[in-house]
Enzyme design. Structure first.
Site, PDB file in Angstrom:
ATOM      1  N   GLU A 104       0.793  -1.163  -0.013  1.00 48.19           N
ATOM      2  CA  GLU A 104       0.059   0.008  -0.133  1.00 48.19           C
ATOM      3  C   GLU A 104       0.897   1.398   0.044  1.00 48.19           C
ATOM      4  O   GLU A 104       0.344   2.460  -0.510  1.00 48.19           O
ATOM      5  CB  GLU A 104      -1.096  -0.180   1.133  1.00 48.19           C
ATOM      6  CG  GLU A 104      -1.823  -0.974   1.189  1.00 48.19           C
ATOM      7  CD  GLU A 104      -3.028  -0.713   0.120  1.00 48.19           C
ATOM      8  OE1 GLU A 104      -3.599   0.268  -0.145  1.00 48.19           O
ATOM      9  OE2 GLU A 104      -3.236  -1.721  -0.663  1.00 48.19           O
ATOM     10  N   SER A 154     -56.735 -22.843  31.978  1.00 48.97           N
ATOM     11  CA  SER A 154     -56.319 -23.412  33.422  1.00 48.97           C
ATOM     12  C   SER A 154     -55.253 -23.060  34.094  1.00 48.97           C
ATOM     13  O   SER A 154     -54.967 -23.348  35.101  1.00 48.97           O
ATOM     14  CB  SER A 154     -56.920 -24.812  33.370  1.00 48.97           C
ATOM     15  OG  SER A 154     -58.194 -25.102  32.921  1.00 48.97           O
TER      16      SER A 154
END
Length: 865
Positions: free
Chosen positions: A114, A495
């Protein structure tokens, strides 16, 4: 006074006027020339313009202080209750390392690829900049495309900090200015550290460490020379050098980097040649996880909580979910979470099976990137061996299908001949190219058609003592359906609500042996309205029965009578205290007509198991910021005390943290209710759980329709709950009941989750009196002890509050309880002490007793008779 005269200066001052005149004599002739004046104006104008541009572009750039304090965005890492990594929340997968932690080989590879002059330039490579400007001018004039960058590593860091990828001169100007500022503020090593931690390298990897894991499943210090060189080629354009789609291009570029490393003196020629001959060696995308991402709905609930408290990104604060680098400790038990997810999924698939194949209604465009479209399709497959696929083609015998990785397989007609739900024909006849389907692998390249269940459901497990949520599953799969049915779905519990009714009754004078009529019950609805009459599930009546029997057999009419006798205001007040809901005082509420969530009902049962002490359900134990500082703690008792972490002993007693919970129910009534619900497992509607062979309590639930089926219950340590039902409520079929569908799901969970847990009995609170009674009549029994091996033993130990147990003697009658001889009175004063002690409870029991042993009873001051 003595006065002295000033002496004259020994040297004369310079003649500034003459000097100025000489300067003007030399300059004025030049200024008299027009071209000199014009050049001066141009230079002055250029300086002013440059200064204005500098101020304009530099005005919004980060200051030196911000650059010094810069911290990269880091993902949130989530761990389970024991510290096991279970999930990450990341848009940018990144692991931050210091410059010293990067091997020189890796640093040299990136510099060679780079920016060869990184350590010598001042932020800008001027020869490269001139070439880039020339290239930009040429391509702009000719329309030849995008110009080459020419950016240094410093400029790439500046670009990252700007978060601007626009193709413009303005952006390049800002980059240059910020590059100068970076070079004047940070050292070269600091700049390179930011670069190595921030650069995007594909596969959602930001930084070298994340990329090392994504491409090679290694830490950065384990990379070889060719591997480091390959990573160094990726900053330019990761997709252009994909190791699968562009293998040769990636090899050529990697070998270029190796050659540059040799030319720059970082490696020898032998190392270069050897590395260049090495294959790429990358792993398949997606196989680099160090741990399996777990949690699904649990983690989604954690994520929502964190987003609410800390925000989404860096703009929301330093501790945001996707940038703050948080470390989160949750209460999730990975084993229990997997058990809950698998149990619920298999339960949903089991109920949905036999109802035909269901079309997902999704498709992809086969003329484009069908694999990518399939991968992005919001479809969750739930099971590990189920896959989503797309139909590529079909003939009379089989269909060719494709998968997210681009591979293909075959779907024989014989494994896709089930009927199509809601339409005519078989599933195979309805397959068409481009359709997304779900399949299960049968052989090497053969698959069978599967269907995502239409029915939904939720599951949640909670620790009794603390309220920590250990497992949560809100549906079949969170992908494609983030609606969490464990916390968001309001459903009628049926229930499963009844224990709240009976607990209120136990607090208001009733006992487990109280006789309640199981007979028709009607009530007035007001002037001019017909009476409201209630019925049992089986529409039968059993006459006078004990409260225990009514709970175990889930009798509606007995529940309504108990609620009516107790008073519905007390029942609804109980529901509010337990956090189940705020309901009106209608008798139908006692049968579970009010809506609540799995999370709320499970927490209510946890309070019952905790002897009436309230606990708050929590998912997060504590949160740390990126530096390790605790910024949130669920258990903040130490902070409330203020003296937990005293530097020195103050001579006083050790500080005792206050209790994490508060008493909301009468402890003896809460324990009685749990003890009654143990009978539901022993001989009631949840006997499917009995062979787990451990102390358990619980209650099933089935609503009208039936539209929902429930089971909630657990052990003294963990309580869980599950429901099944369609998201848009509709009948599930007459055979659907909580004991048949929901309880087996909980059992499958418990077989895994409770496998290594000790079998601990429920411990009675102080004051409980243990009395032997006849289970059918509720009458007291003397001389006979319960047979623990038989869950339907006629005599049982029952828990009573003081002064609520049955009378101590019986008159002569044909209804004398077992153990009394006809025509004999039983005076308890004449019974030997050896007959009073429950010594045979544990000695004869093959299963853990529902009553505490004698030792525990003495510790808890409980009384046995």
């Amino acid at each position: 006074m003595r006065v002295e005269s000033l002496s004259a200066l020994s040297s004369q001052l310079p003649d500034l006027v003459a000097f100025n005149q000489r300067i003007r004599d030399r300059i004025d002739p030049w200024l008299a020339r027009k071209w000199v004046r014009r050049l001066g104006y141009v230079l002055l104008g250029g300086f002013v313009l440059f200064s204005a541009m500098w101020l304009y572009f530099a005005s919004g750039l980060p200051s030196s202080d911000k650059l010094l304090a810069y911290q990269p965005s880091l993902p949130t890492n989530v761990r389970g209750y024991d510290g096991t990594p279970v999930q990450t929340f990341a848009r940018e997968r990144r692991v931050e390392l210091s410059y010293d932690e990067y091997p020189p080989m890796v640093v040299n590879a990136f510099i060679s690829a780079e920016d060869k002059t990184f350590f010598s330039h001042g932020g800008i490579d001027y020869p490269g900049l001139v070439g880039a400007v020339f290239d930009f001018t040429t391509k702009t004039a000719t329309g030849g495309g995008r110009a080459r960058g020419g950016s240094t590593i410093t400029q790439q860091v500046a670009k990252y900090l700007l978060q601007d990828s626009s193709y413009s001169i303005g952006r390049k100007a800002k980059e240059a200015i910020l590059a100068f500022r970076l070079e004047s503020t940070l050292s070269k090593q600091q700049i390179l550290e930011i670069y190595l931690n921030s650069i995007f390298l594909g596969r959602n990897a930001y930084g070298i460490q994340a990329a090392s894991r994504a491409y090679f499943d290694k830490d950065v210090n384990e990379l070889t020379l060719p591997e480091a060189a390959y990573l160094a080629v990726l900053p330019k354009a990761p997709s252009n050098y994909d190791p699968v789609r562009a293998t040769q291009k990636a090899l050529d570029r990697r070998n270029y980097v190796l050659r540059e490393m040799f030319r720059n003196g970082y490696i020898t020629e032998a190392q270069w040649k050897s590395a260049a001959a090495t294959p790429l060696g990358t792993i398949r995308y997606g196989s680099n996880e160090k741990f399996r991402q777990q949690g699904g709905y649990f983690m989604e609930e954690v994520r929502r909580t964190l987003l609410k408290n800390y925000g989404d990104n860096a703009n929301d604060g330093p501790n945001s979910v996707y940038a703050g680098g948080l470390w989160v400790r949750t209460s999730m038990n990975p084993v229990m979470q997997d058990a809950a997810a698998n149990a619920l999924r298999e339960g949903l698939a089991r109920f949905d099976g036999g109802r035909g194949w269901r079309d997902l209604g999704l498709s992809v465009d086969l003329s484009g990137d069908w694999a990518g479209q399939l991968d992005r399709a919001p479809v969750g497959t739930g099971f590990a061996d189920w896959k989503k696929a797309v139909v590529l083609s079909k003939d009379s015998a089989q269909a060719t299908i494709g998968f997210t990785n681009g591979s293909t397989g075959s779907l024989p007609r014989s494994v896709a001949d089930m009927p199509k739900r809601g339409g005519g024909g078989t599933a195979f006849e309805n397959l068409r190219p481009g359709m997304i389907i779900i399949v299960k692998q049968l052989g090497t390249n053969s698959y069978a058609l599967r269907s995502i269940p239409e029915v939904g459901g939720g599951f949640l497990a909670e620790e009794v003592r603390t309220g920590r949520v250990l497992a949560m599953q809100g549906g079949f799969d969170v992908i494609g359906s983030s609606y969490n049915r464990a916390t968001q779905a309001l459903r009628q519990p049926g229930s499963a609500f009844k224990p709240i009714v009976y607990e209120a009754a136990l607090e208001n004078g009733m006992s487990p042996a109280s006789i309640i009529m199981d007979a028709p019950f009607c009530t007035s609805q007001g002037p001019g309205l017909p009476q409201k009459c209630f019925v049992n599930f089986d529409r039968r009546y059993a006459g006078p029965k004990t409260m225990r029997w009514g709970v175990e057999q889930s009798r509606n009419l007995m529940t309504v009578r108990a609620a009516s006798q107790t008073g519905m205001p007390k029942v609804t007040a109980n529901a509010r205290k337990l956090g189940v809901g705020d309901f009106p005082n209608y008798l139908s509420i006692s049968l579970g007509a009010g809506e609540t969530t799995v999370a709320k009902l499970v927490n209510a049962y946890a309070i019952l198991a905790n002897q009436g002490r309230a606990v708050k359900p929590t998912l997060i134990d504590y949160v740390q910021d990126r530096t390790g500082k605790v910024i949130y703690r669920t258990d903040n008792r130490c902070a409330v005390m203020g003296n937990c972490n005293a530097a020195e002993w103050d001579g006083k007693a050790m500080p005792r943290p206050p209790s994490r919970d508060r008493q909301v129910l009468e402890p003896m009534a809460a324990f009685q209710m749990v003890h009654i619900m143990e009978g539901v497992v022993e001989r009631g509607t949840a006997t499917v759980l009995r062979d787990l062979n451990r102390p358990m309590f619980g209650k099933t639930g089935t609503t009208s329709g039936p539209t929902n089926v429930w089971f909630v219950g657990g052990t003294p340590e963990v309580v869980g709950g599950v429901y099944l039902g369609y998201d848009q409520p509709r009948p599930m079929g007459h055979s659907a009941q909580g004991g048949r569908i929901a309880a087996p799901i909980f059992k499958q969970f418990a077989e895994v989750a409770f496998k290594d847990m000790p079998k601990v009995p429920f411990v009675a609170p102080n004051g409980i009196r243990w009395v032997r009674i006849d289970r059918a009549t509720g009458r007291r029994v003397f001389g006979v002890f319960p047979v623990q091996e038989d869950p339907k033993s006629a005599v049982i130990w029952e828990a009573f509050q003081p002064q609520t147990e049955p009378r101590r003697f019986y008159r002569r009658s044909h209804g004398a309880p077992e153990g009394s001889e006809e025509g004999e009175e039983n005076d308890p004063s004449q019974i030997a002490d050896s007959d009073r002690r429950p010594r045979v409870i544990r000695a004869q029991s093959k299963r853990p007793s529902t009553a505490p042993p004698a030792e525990a009873a003495l510790q808890n001051q409980a009384t046995f008779n």
